[in-house]
Design a protein around this motif. Sequence first.
Motif: not given
Length: 438
Positions: A168-194
């Motif tokens: 849900a958080q990414v959905k809103h952030a992606l839509e915010a990026t789109h709204r501002l005319g962002g040219e890319n959207y990044v996913l950094w998996g800061g804690r996607e690991g073990y």
Amino acid sequence: MSTIFDAIPPIPFVGEEGEAEWGFRAWQPDRMVEGRRMADWLRPAVAYWHSFCATGADPFGAETMDRPWFRTADPMQAARQKAEAAFAFMERLGTPFFCFHDRDIAPEGATLRESNAMLDAMLDVVAGHMRRSGIRLLWGTANLFSHPRYMAGAATNPDPDVFAHAAAQVKHALEATHRLGGENYVLWGGREGYDTLLNTDLAREDAQLGRFLSLVVEHKHRIGFRGTILIEPKPMEPTKHQYDRDVATVYGFLARHRLLGEVKVNIEANHATLAGHSFEHEVALAAALGLLGSVDINRGDPQNGWDTDQFPNNAQDLSLAMLEVMRAGGLGSGGFNFDAKVRRQSFAAEDLVHAHAGGLDTLARALLIAARIRADGRLDRARAGRYAGWDAPEGRAILDGGMSLAALSDRVLEGGVDPRPRSGGQERLENLVAQLAR
């Protein structure tokens, strides 16, 4: 509204011999390099988080950056002050782009609905600054690592409710990026690991991460966002092992989950070295695999084994990665984002200006060195000559599938093939690059 940068004038170009305190030595946005503006090759961006959110705190000491918005009691008023200062800074610097996390722009509320509402309100403020200044959004992202709910990961969390919250958080952030005319959207998996395999199901977490990324790509197309989805590789820190370790690992992940062609990489220089690679290796591999998207430009300290995020200051070192970018034809919709922070003792407002000005000059010098290497041509000719046999009919037949293993064996046994080693000439080429980098 006044800002801490008001006393700093717009930074002029003064040239390599200039002695003025404020001035670019090499960065000239409109200078033509191989028929393209320097600004269009580099597309530099300011990282909102390090430049305007970092406090200077570390595990051994309190904050050292005394910014006015840190002292403002109302979080939304503080966010507006920060935005005003951020754009005042970027206008003085003349950078064309910026990047942000959702929680950089607006504070986190008691619920996601409240957080979204505050972000939406701040997007109006940021959009106004963008229209006035002409500064654009290179990419946006969601902070899925700071809040305690993400201590065991976001997409890879053992709790499906955390996965849902992150989605849900990414959905809103992606839509915010789109709204501002962002040219890319990044996913950094800061804690996607073990941190330990004792409580980790690797296969399950890989499947969760693949599904999460597929959902992001599906939503991108649903809302009509034309920007590129990017993954930012990193091998470890804060986790012991992160699933997006390096470019090769990300390629395997994308192939496994049928996402090739939908997602590229945002390579960070300091992450590349933490993974045991050179920065130029990661750039070259990403280009070879069709994954080169954007770059977070910084450096580490060879005496520190962690992600120090320092501003780049060695153009000769950086020129080899820049050469790979130029060979690839540039970064497309990506750019060079200064994911770098001033040192804890560099707490004055002007330190932030000097850091970015020096970083821009370093990028510009590296670009000019790479262009000299390409114009000289000897490096490319040496590399092409080393593989010349593969351009001959016999070499092409091998790669095109025209020769079987048995046919190759017959060619060697019956044709008297007796190859001799050829020097790679590494030292000669290193000397050549050093000569052209002066």
